[in-house]
Write an enzyme that holds these catalytic residues in place. Structure first.
Site, PDB file in Angstrom:
ATOM      1  N   GLU A 122       3.244 -17.896 -12.419  1.00 31.72           N
ATOM      2  CA  GLU A 122       4.145 -16.782 -12.779  1.00 31.72           C
ATOM      3  C   GLU A 122       3.822 -15.587 -11.891  1.00 31.72           C
ATOM      4  O   GLU A 122       2.685 -15.439 -11.470  1.00 31.72           O
ATOM      5  CB  GLU A 122       3.896 -16.298 -14.226  1.00 31.72           C
ATOM      6  CG  GLU A 122       3.708 -17.361 -15.229  1.00 31.72           C
ATOM      7  CD  GLU A 122       3.173 -16.824 -16.577  1.00 31.72           C
ATOM      8  OE1 GLU A 122       2.838 -15.639 -16.699  1.00 31.72           O
ATOM      9  OE2 GLU A 122       3.095 -17.650 -17.488  1.00 31.72           O
ATOM     10  N   LYS A 124       2.614 -11.913 -11.164  1.00 34.30           N
ATOM     11  CA  LYS A 124       1.773 -10.955 -11.888  1.00 34.30           C
ATOM     12  C   LYS A 124       2.465  -9.605 -11.797  1.00 34.30           C
ATOM     13  O   LYS A 124       2.554  -8.995 -10.735  1.00 34.30           O
ATOM     14  CB  LYS A 124       0.375 -10.881 -11.292  1.00 34.30           C
ATOM     15  CG  LYS A 124      -0.540 -10.000 -12.105  1.00 34.30           C
ATOM     16  CD  LYS A 124      -1.983 -10.140 -11.665  1.00 34.30           C
ATOM     17  CE  LYS A 124      -2.920  -9.397 -12.586  1.00 34.30           C
ATOM     18  NZ  LYS A 124      -2.683  -7.964 -12.646  1.00 34.30           N
ATOM     19  N   ASP A 126       3.432  -5.747 -12.241  1.00 34.07           N
ATOM     20  CA  ASP A 126       2.627  -4.549 -12.082  1.00 34.07           C
ATOM     21  C   ASP A 126       3.159  -3.448 -12.991  1.00 34.07           C
ATOM     22  O   ASP A 126       3.974  -2.635 -12.594  1.00 34.07           O
ATOM     23  CB  ASP A 126       2.677  -4.117 -10.610  1.00 34.07           C
ATOM     24  CG  ASP A 126       1.456  -3.325 -10.236  1.00 34.07           C
ATOM     25  OD1 ASP A 126       0.569  -3.165 -11.095  1.00 34.07           O
ATOM     26  OD2 ASP A 126       1.393  -2.867  -9.093  1.00 34.07           O
ATOM     27  N   TYR A 234       4.793 -12.917 -21.548  1.00 33.43           N
ATOM     28  CA  TYR A 234       4.142 -14.044 -20.879  1.00 33.43           C
ATOM     29  C   TYR A 234       3.133 -14.790 -21.750  1.00 33.43           C
ATOM     30  O   TYR A 234       2.423 -15.655 -21.257  1.00 33.43           O
ATOM     31  CB  TYR A 234       3.472 -13.588 -19.583  1.00 33.43           C
ATOM     32  CG  TYR A 234       2.548 -12.393 -19.752  1.00 33.43           C
ATOM     33  CD1 TYR A 234       1.376 -12.501 -20.486  1.00 33.43           C
ATOM     34  CD2 TYR A 234       2.872 -11.165 -19.192  1.00 33.43           C
ATOM     35  CE1 TYR A 234       0.537 -11.412 -20.657  1.00 33.43           C
ATOM     36  CE2 TYR A 234       2.045 -10.070 -19.355  1.00 33.43           C
ATOM     37  CZ  TYR A 234       0.877 -10.197 -20.086  1.00 33.43           C
ATOM     38  OH  TYR A 234       0.065  -9.127 -20.265  1.00 33.43           O
ATOM     39  N   LYS A 323      -4.091 -12.525  -6.001  1.00 38.10           N
ATOM     40  CA  LYS A 323      -3.479 -11.246  -5.656  1.00 38.10           C
ATOM     41  C   LYS A 323      -2.835 -11.274  -4.269  1.00 38.10           C
ATOM     42  O   LYS A 323      -3.215 -12.047  -3.400  1.00 38.10           O
ATOM     43  CB  LYS A 323      -4.563 -10.148  -5.673  1.00 38.10           C
ATOM     44  CG  LYS A 323      -5.256  -9.991  -7.012  1.00 38.10           C
ATOM     45  CD  LYS A 323      -4.403  -9.277  -8.020  1.00 38.10           C
ATOM     46  CE  LYS A 323      -4.437  -7.805  -7.880  1.00 38.10           C
ATOM     47  NZ  LYS A 323      -5.312  -7.037  -8.701  1.00 38.10           N
ATOM     48  N   CYS A 417       8.247  23.957  19.376  1.00 38.23           N
ATOM     49  CA  CYS A 417       8.308  22.498  19.373  1.00 38.23           C
ATOM     50  C   CYS A 417       7.059  21.911  20.036  1.00 38.23           C
ATOM     51  O   CYS A 417       6.716  22.302  21.152  1.00 38.23           O
ATOM     52  CB  CYS A 417       9.562  22.058  20.120  1.00 38.23           C
ATOM     53  SG  CYS A 417       9.606  20.288  20.424  1.00 38.23           S
ATOM     54  N   CYS A 420       8.279  20.308  23.558  1.00 33.63           N
ATOM     55  CA  CYS A 420       8.858  21.030  24.690  1.00 33.63           C
ATOM     56  C   CYS A 420       8.660  22.537  24.603  1.00 33.63           C
ATOM     57  O   CYS A 420       9.039  23.271  25.505  1.00 33.63           O
ATOM     58  CB  CYS A 420      10.355  20.719  24.803  1.00 33.63           C
ATOM     59  SG  CYS A 420      11.327  21.501  23.511  1.00 33.63           S
ATOM     60  N   CYS A 435      13.896  21.606  16.406  1.00 33.40           N
ATOM     61  CA  CYS A 435      13.655  22.181  17.726  1.00 33.40           C
ATOM     62  C   CYS A 435      15.029  22.459  18.324  1.00 33.40           C
ATOM     63  O   CYS A 435      15.915  21.611  18.258  1.00 33.40           O
ATOM     64  CB  CYS A 435      12.897  21.168  18.575  1.00 33.40           C
ATOM     65  SG  CYS A 435      13.110  21.375  20.349  1.00 33.40           S
ATOM     66  N   CYS A 441      14.393  18.887  25.633  1.00 33.21           N
ATOM     67  CA  CYS A 441      13.224  18.391  24.898  1.00 33.21           C
ATOM     68  C   CYS A 441      13.101  16.884  25.138  1.00 33.21           C
ATOM     69  O   CYS A 441      14.001  16.116  24.792  1.00 33.21           O
ATOM     70  CB  CYS A 441      13.403  18.698  23.411  1.00 33.21           C
ATOM     71  SG  CYS A 441      12.092  18.046  22.386  1.00 33.21           S
TER      72      CYS A 441
HETATM   73  S1  IVH Z   1      -1.872 -13.248 -18.734  1.00 35.18           S
HETATM   74  C1  IVH Z   1      -4.757 -14.749 -20.583  1.00 35.18           C
HETATM   75  N1  IVH Z   1       0.255 -13.128 -17.240  1.00 35.18           N
HETATM   76  O1  IVH Z   1      -2.521  -8.581 -15.886  1.00 35.18           O
HETATM   77  C2  IVH Z   1      -4.803 -13.613 -19.751  1.00 35.18           C
HETATM   78  N2  IVH Z   1      -1.099 -11.190 -17.421  1.00 35.18           N
HETATM   79  O2  IVH Z   1      -5.746  -8.620 -15.942  1.00 35.18           O
HETATM   80  C3  IVH Z   1      -3.926 -12.535 -20.207  1.00 35.18           C
HETATM   81  N3  IVH Z   1      -0.269  -9.264 -16.190  1.00 35.18           N
HETATM   82  O3  IVH Z   1      -3.548  -7.117 -18.872  1.00 35.18           O
HETATM   83  C4  IVH Z   1      -3.007 -12.036 -19.209  1.00 35.18           C
HETATM   84  N4  IVH Z   1       1.531 -10.232 -15.369  1.00 35.18           N
HETATM   85  O4  IVH Z   1      -1.230  -6.589 -18.031  1.00 35.18           O
HETATM   86  C5  IVH Z   1      -0.815 -12.470 -17.701  1.00 35.18           C
HETATM   87  N5  IVH Z   1       2.195 -13.137 -15.945  1.00 35.18           N
HETATM   88  C6  IVH Z   1       1.129 -12.498 -16.427  1.00 35.18           C
HETATM   89  C7  IVH Z   1       0.882 -11.153 -16.114  1.00 35.18           C
HETATM   90  C8  IVH Z   1      -0.266 -10.533 -16.636  1.00 35.18           C
HETATM   91  C9  IVH Z   1       0.817  -9.114 -15.441  1.00 35.18           C
HETATM   92  C10 IVH Z   1      -1.280  -8.225 -16.423  1.00 35.18           C
HETATM   93  C11 IVH Z   1      -1.536  -7.942 -17.868  1.00 35.18           C
HETATM   94  C12 IVH Z   1      -2.993  -8.130 -18.108  1.00 35.18           C
HETATM   95  C13 IVH Z   1      -3.559  -8.118 -16.735  1.00 35.18           C
HETATM   96  C14 IVH Z   1      -4.689  -9.094 -16.665  1.00 35.18           C
END
Ligand code: IVH
Length: 682
Positions: A122, A124, A126, A234, A323, A417, A420, A435, A441
């Site tokens: 999945e 991650k 932000d 998630y 990451k 400037c 020039c 300028c 220039c």
């Molecule tokens: S699972 C079992 N899935 O990442 C572990 N976390 O450091 C629980 N996060 O606090 C997290 N996308 O805020 C999981 N697809 C995803 C995620 C996700 C973002 C964040 C979440 C969590 C941090 C984990």
């Protein structure tokens, strides 16, 4: 009111709430609205009216009650039913391989070979983690992650997010259920919020992640309700009851049935090879997604295996975050310099201690203009956050004031400037200083010629910035018209220019002579005349002579041209020097075929309907719309079977997904240009 009447009202209220809830679900969770906005508004108004007339029947989970009252004092601490774990990180491929090896070794105990592991991959997200607690199908509590055991009560704010269900859908609800997800602010909402904040003098948000976390921790839910927040779920925490589930993938599907929005990008992958593949593909898409992600997560799919693997110091052994390179980093400002552009605009530029960010080493970042510089108050010696996302120019996001050295001074605009020495002027109330040197220039000359030769202008292949600099330095080019007097023998005198390259450049210059009036106009670099405006001017006037003679009124007959741009066009052509260059350019054979039928008012896109989404490179969405309309097309806001095509720029929204779903073609910016030129097929 009699009992029968009351019953009638209660029934209607229940019906309205169910209907509105399912429309909300279709709109916010499935991204597939089923009724027009007007119908939805009617239902909402009816519900509101009924509740106003019978306040005794208002329920906490009514769709009218998303924005409630603010808690007094501060946010209360609440303990999670099950701890909210965090994820270990893999920053490299080898760390990921180690993770997979450890998983297999632990599951293989007992000497059994188990082969490749099935994971769910999945994105991650932000944003900020939330835990929602439902009891008997109703949202009773929402909390931040906090330290994993105890978070803060943000129920009043979570309720304002339209994608957070106040009641569960479907059947077989567990007695109690904790659902975990990530609240985030989509990029488009973030940009729009900041644009409006700048316009109204409000406070801007630093980045979408902080924006999400900050919004959730507001005391006043009215403020949170104004922030464009969204959420993907998630996982689950504590569950009492509920159906038997054996994989993480099933959990995600079950959550969706209960009405929770899950990230559509999740996928079951087998073995580490597929994980790496997923990571690479997601990385390529990263900057096109409508929300920010900072990596991908792999989770062992089998819940039984998850239980065997267990957790260690608050992180599960069955999951890992892989990451992407960070897009924001800290570094120190060495100096602030000013760069001079084609129109003489001075752009403040921070020279930085080199830092690895967004996958490359960055040593310069833009500060955009004087207003931005003043707003961020970036000073020499400051520690700043720099951001580089995708191919965009790195920028200074923010200064860490607590790390500012003593005795610093705000950066001021130079009086002359830096290229020039001509005077620099900044008209009252404008953010941009310029300028006044014009083509005296070198910076303006260089940028002007680069623009003249660029892809959307005269499109002279092989004439990049380095070549332009060489030609100017050697004194061979003092205006764009000089390009057409160049000879191959002359060019071979330049460094790194053999006879073959010289011939190639001369042929490219020669080829560029056959162009369009619009491109030629755009290439002249008149202020305020972008590619789209140039095309409209060209269509309207048809010839240089007509345009040169046009007064303000005639110029403003063109949709894109207001008083400011009209004045700029007139000022350009009033300048003798510019007139001479245009004459020379035309005399050397620059020419364009006359457009067919334009006089007869042919509208090639009559009868076609398009939907625009995302950001285009060479024009705003509004301009694209106007030009399509000018060609006879209809441009609408929502995709339906009647849509001929969705035209998608960068970072398109959900309209593309919808188009793909119902089989409407999706075109890109190149096809849009072709359509507008009348040569497109669709
Ligand atoms: S699972 C079992 N899935 O990442 C572990 N976390 O450091 C629980 N996060 O606090 C997290 N996308 O805020 C999981 N697809 C995803 C995620 C996700 C973002 C964040 C979440 C969590 C941090 C984990």
């Amino acid at each position: 009111m009699g009992e029968a009447d009351s019953q009638q009202v209660v029934l209607e209220l229940a019906e309205l709430r169910n209907l509105i809830e399912s429309h909300d679900h279709a709109y916010y969770v499935l991204d597939d609205p089923v009724v027009p906005d007007a119908e939805y508004d009617r239902l909402m108004r009816r519900l509101q009216d009924l509740e106003d007339a019978h306040p005794q029947f208002i329920t906490a989970d009514s769709p009218t009650q998303r924005v409630g009252v603010a808690p007094t004092g501060e946010l209360a601490d609440v303990r999670h039913g099950a701890p909210m774990l965090s994820l270990s990180n893999a920053l490299s491929e080898s760390e990921l391989l180690d993770f997979d090896r450890r998983v297999r070794e632990r599951l293989e105990s007992g000497g059994l070979e188990i082969g490749e592991i099935e994971y769910v991959a999945e994105p991650k997200l932000d944003g900020a983690a939330v835990n929602l607690r439902y009891e008997q199908g109703r949202l009773v509590l929402a909390a931040t992650r906090g330290d994993g055991q105890t978070g803060e009560d943000i129920t009043h704010n979570a309720r304002t997010i339209p994608a957070v269900p106040l009641r569960l859908r479907g059947e077989q609800w567990p007695e109690a259920l904790e659902v975990r997800g990530e609240v985030f602010m989509p990029r488009a909402g973030f940009d729009e919020y900041n644009r409006r904040a700048l316009e109204t003098g409000g406070k801007t948000l630093v980045n979408p992640r902080n924006a999400a976390a900050g919004s959730l921790r507001q005391l006043d839910p009215k403020l949170t309700a104004q922030r464009p927040l969204d959420v993907f779920f998630y996982g689950v925490g504590e569950i009492q009851g509920g159906p038997p589930i054996v994989t993480h993938g099933d959990t995600l599907e079950w959550l969706r049935e209960l009405g929770f929005k899950t990230c559509p990008q999740w996928q079951v992958v087998t073995g580490i090879g597929e994980c790496l593949n997923y990571h690479e593909r997601t990385g390529e898409k990263r900057n096109e997604l409508p929300y920010e992600i900072d990596g991908v997560v792999y989770k062992v799919n089998s819940l039984q295996d998850q239980a065997i693997l267990g957790t260690v110091s608050r992180a599960p052994r069955w999951a890992i975050a892989h990451k992407f390179p960070a897009q924001e980093e800290l570094t120190v400002v060495r100096t602030v310099e000013f760069q001079v552009g084609r129109t003489g605009a001075l752009t403040p530029l921070a020279r930085l201690e080199p830092v690895f960010v967004g996958g490359v080493t960055v040593s310069n970042a833009t500060l955009h203009n004087m207003d931005e510089l003043a707003r961020k108050d970036v000073r020499v010696g400051d520690t700043v956050i720099v951001r580089r996302a995708g191919d965009v120019i790195p920028e200074v996001v923010k200064v860490l004031h607590e790390r500012r050295p003593e005795e610093t001074r705000p950066v001021s605009l130079p009086e002359s400037c830096p290229e020039c020495g001509s005077e620099v002027v900044r008209p009252e109330g404008e953010a941009i200083a310029r300028c006044v040197g014009g083509l005296v220039c070198t910076a303006q000359l260089r940028e002007g010629i680069r623009h003249f030769a660029s892809r959307l202008a005269m499109d002279i292949e092989g004439l990049g910035i380095q070549r332009v600099e060489q030609l100017i330095e050697a004194g061979m080019v003092k205006s764009p018209a000089d390009l057409f007097d160049l000879r191959a023998e002359q060019l071979t005198e330049l460094e790194r220019m053999g006879p073959k390259s010289a011939d190639n450049l001369i042929s490219a210059i020669d080829r560029s002579k056959t162009t369009t009036f619009g491109r030629f106009l755009y290439a002249l670099g008149i202020r305020g005349v972008g590619e789209a405006t140039a095309a409209m001017l060209a269509a309207h006037f048809g010839s240089v002579d007509e345009l040169v003679d046009a007064d303000d009124e005639r110029l403003q007959e063109v949709d894109d041209v207001g008083p400011v741009v009209a004045a700029q066009i007139r000022a350009f052509f009033r300048e003798q020097h510019n007139r001479r260059i245009v004459e020379r350019l035309l005399a050397c054979g620059i020419d364009w075929p006359q457009p067919r039928d334009s006089a007869a008012g042919r509208k090639p896109l009559t009868g076609k309907t398009y939907v625009l989404t995302g950001k285009f490179e060479g024009m705003t969405r509004q301009q694209a719309k106007e030009r399509l309309v000018e060609s006879g097309a209809k441009v609408t806001g929502s995709v339906s079977k009647a849509t001929d095509a969705v035209i998608a720029g960068e970072r398109p929204g959900s309209k593309v997904t919808r188009a793909e779903k119902i089989g409407v073609p999706v075109l890109d910016e190149v096809s849009l240009r072709n359509l507008l030129r009348g040569s497109g097929e669709s």
